[in-house]
Design a protein around this motif. Structure first.
Motif, PDB file in Angstrom:
ATOM      1  N   ARG A  19     -64.347 -20.185  37.763  1.00 33.02           N
ATOM      2  CA  ARG A  19     -64.313 -21.624  38.058  1.00 33.02           C
ATOM      3  C   ARG A  19     -63.257 -21.972  39.101  1.00 33.02           C
ATOM      4  O   ARG A  19     -63.280 -23.055  39.682  1.00 33.02           O
ATOM      5  N   TRP A  23     -62.890 -25.029  41.902  1.00 27.83           N
ATOM      6  CA  TRP A  23     -61.657 -25.824  41.964  1.00 27.83           C
ATOM      7  C   TRP A  23     -61.099 -25.820  43.384  1.00 27.83           C
ATOM      8  O   TRP A  23     -60.743 -26.863  43.926  1.00 27.83           O
ATOM      9  N   PRO A 116     -55.176 -32.976  37.633  1.00 27.97           N
ATOM     10  CA  PRO A 116     -56.461 -33.634  37.370  1.00 27.97           C
ATOM     11  C   PRO A 116     -57.679 -32.778  37.734  1.00 27.97           C
ATOM     12  O   PRO A 116     -58.634 -32.700  36.956  1.00 27.97           O
ATOM     13  N   LEU A 117     -57.645 -32.128  38.890  1.00 28.52           N
ATOM     14  CA  LEU A 117     -58.780 -31.277  39.270  1.00 28.52           C
ATOM     15  C   LEU A 117     -58.876 -30.049  38.366  1.00 28.52           C
ATOM     16  O   LEU A 117     -59.968 -29.634  37.990  1.00 28.52           O
ATOM     17  N   GLU A 118     -57.732 -29.476  38.034  1.00 28.36           N
ATOM     18  CA  GLU A 118     -57.749 -28.328  37.120  1.00 28.36           C
ATOM     19  C   GLU A 118     -58.341 -28.728  35.770  1.00 28.36           C
ATOM     20  O   GLU A 118     -59.117 -27.969  35.184  1.00 28.36           O
ATOM     21  N   GLN A 119     -57.977 -29.894  35.288  1.00 25.33           N
ATOM     22  CA  GLN A 119     -58.531 -30.366  34.020  1.00 25.33           C
ATOM     23  C   GLN A 119     -60.043 -30.522  34.114  1.00 25.33           C
ATOM     24  O   GLN A 119     -60.765 -30.167  33.179  1.00 25.33           O
ATOM     25  N   ALA A 120     -60.520 -31.036  35.244  1.00 24.37           N
ATOM     26  CA  ALA A 120     -61.964 -31.210  35.424  1.00 24.37           C
ATOM     27  C   ALA A 120     -62.692 -29.865  35.382  1.00 24.37           C
ATOM     28  O   ALA A 120     -63.826 -29.783  34.902  1.00 24.37           O
ATOM     29  N   PHE A 121     -62.045 -28.816  35.860  1.00 17.29           N
ATOM     30  CA  PHE A 121     -62.651 -27.478  35.873  1.00 17.29           C
ATOM     31  C   PHE A 121     -62.226 -26.639  34.664  1.00 17.29           C
ATOM     32  O   PHE A 121     -62.539 -25.449  34.605  1.00 17.29           O
ATOM     33  N   ARG A 122     -61.492 -27.232  33.726  1.00 18.37           N
ATOM     34  CA  ARG A 122     -61.000 -26.543  32.532  1.00 18.37           C
ATOM     35  C   ARG A 122     -60.144 -25.321  32.906  1.00 18.37           C
ATOM     36  O   ARG A 122     -60.277 -24.247  32.335  1.00 18.37           O
TER      37      ARG A 122
END
Length: 166
Positions: A19, A23, A116-122
Motif C-alpha cells: 500500500r 500512499w 492523514p494520508l498514511e491513515q487513509a492507506f492504513r
C-alpha cells in the motif's frame, strides 16, 4: 578488513507494505495538483499570464504524472528493512545506496507516526532515534498494526539491551 574473515552485511529481508506505492502516488498527485491548479486558475483569471501560466500548468502536470507513475514503484523495489535482536537495518536507494544501521544499545526513542494520508492507506512510520549525527532511522510505509507491534518489540529489546544510548 578484507579477506576470508571480512564480515559482510546481507540485504535486509523485509519489504514495505504494498500500500506504500499508493500512499506515495497520492503524495505525488497532491504535490503536483496544488501548483498545477494554481497556475491554471492564474492563467484563467489573468489575461497577461494566460499563455505562460497554462503552458507551465501543463508541464507541471505531465512531469508530476510521470513521477507518480515511476517513482513509487521504484522506491518500493529498493526500500528494505529488518530488525534483529542486535540492530535495526534500513537500506534505500539504487544508484546511491544508503545503509542505516542502529544498534539496539544506541536507540534512544521509538516513535510511531500516522499522518492523514498514511491513515487513509492504513500505514504508519516508525522512527528510531539514536545519538547519531546522521539522524533517525525511519521505516515508512509499514502496515499500521505491524508498525505498532514493531515499536513495542523495539522498546522491549532496547530496554533489555545493555548500553547507555549516547
Amino acid at each position: 578488513m578484507r579477506g576470508e574473515n571480512a564480515v559482510r552485511l546481507r540485504p535486509p529481508r523485509n519489504t514495505l507494505d504494498r500500500r506504500a506505492v499508493g500512499w506515495w502516488r497520492a503524495q505525488w498527485l497532491l504535490t503536483t495538483a496544488v501548483p498545477a491548479v494554481t497556475l491554471a486558475v492564474l492563467g484563467g483569471l489573468l489575461e497577461p499570464a494566460r499563455t505562460w501560466s497554462l503552458s507551465l500548468a501543463g508541464a507541471v502536470t505531465v512531469v508530476g504524472l510521470a513521477c507518480t507513475a515511476f517513482f513509487p514503484r521504484w522506491w518500493f523495489r529498493v526500500h528494505r528493512w529488518e530488525v534483529t535482536d542486535e540492530a535495526v537495518y534500513v537500506r534505500t536507494g539504487f544508484f546511491w545506496q544508503e545503509w542505516r544501521i542502529a544498534p539496539m544499545s544506541r536507540i534512544q526513542t521509538v516513535d510511531t507516526i500516522r499522518g492523514p494520508l498514511e491513515q487513509a492507506f492504513r500505514l504508519a512510520t516508525v522512527t528510531v532515534t539514536t545519538a547519531s549525527a546522521k539522524g533517525a532511522v525511519t521505516l515508512a510505509g509499514l502496515d499500521h498494526r505491524m508498525a505498532a507491534d514493531l515499536a513495542e518489540r523495539l522498546t522491549r529489546i532496547t530496554r533489555d539491551t545493555p548500553g547507555d544510548a549516547t
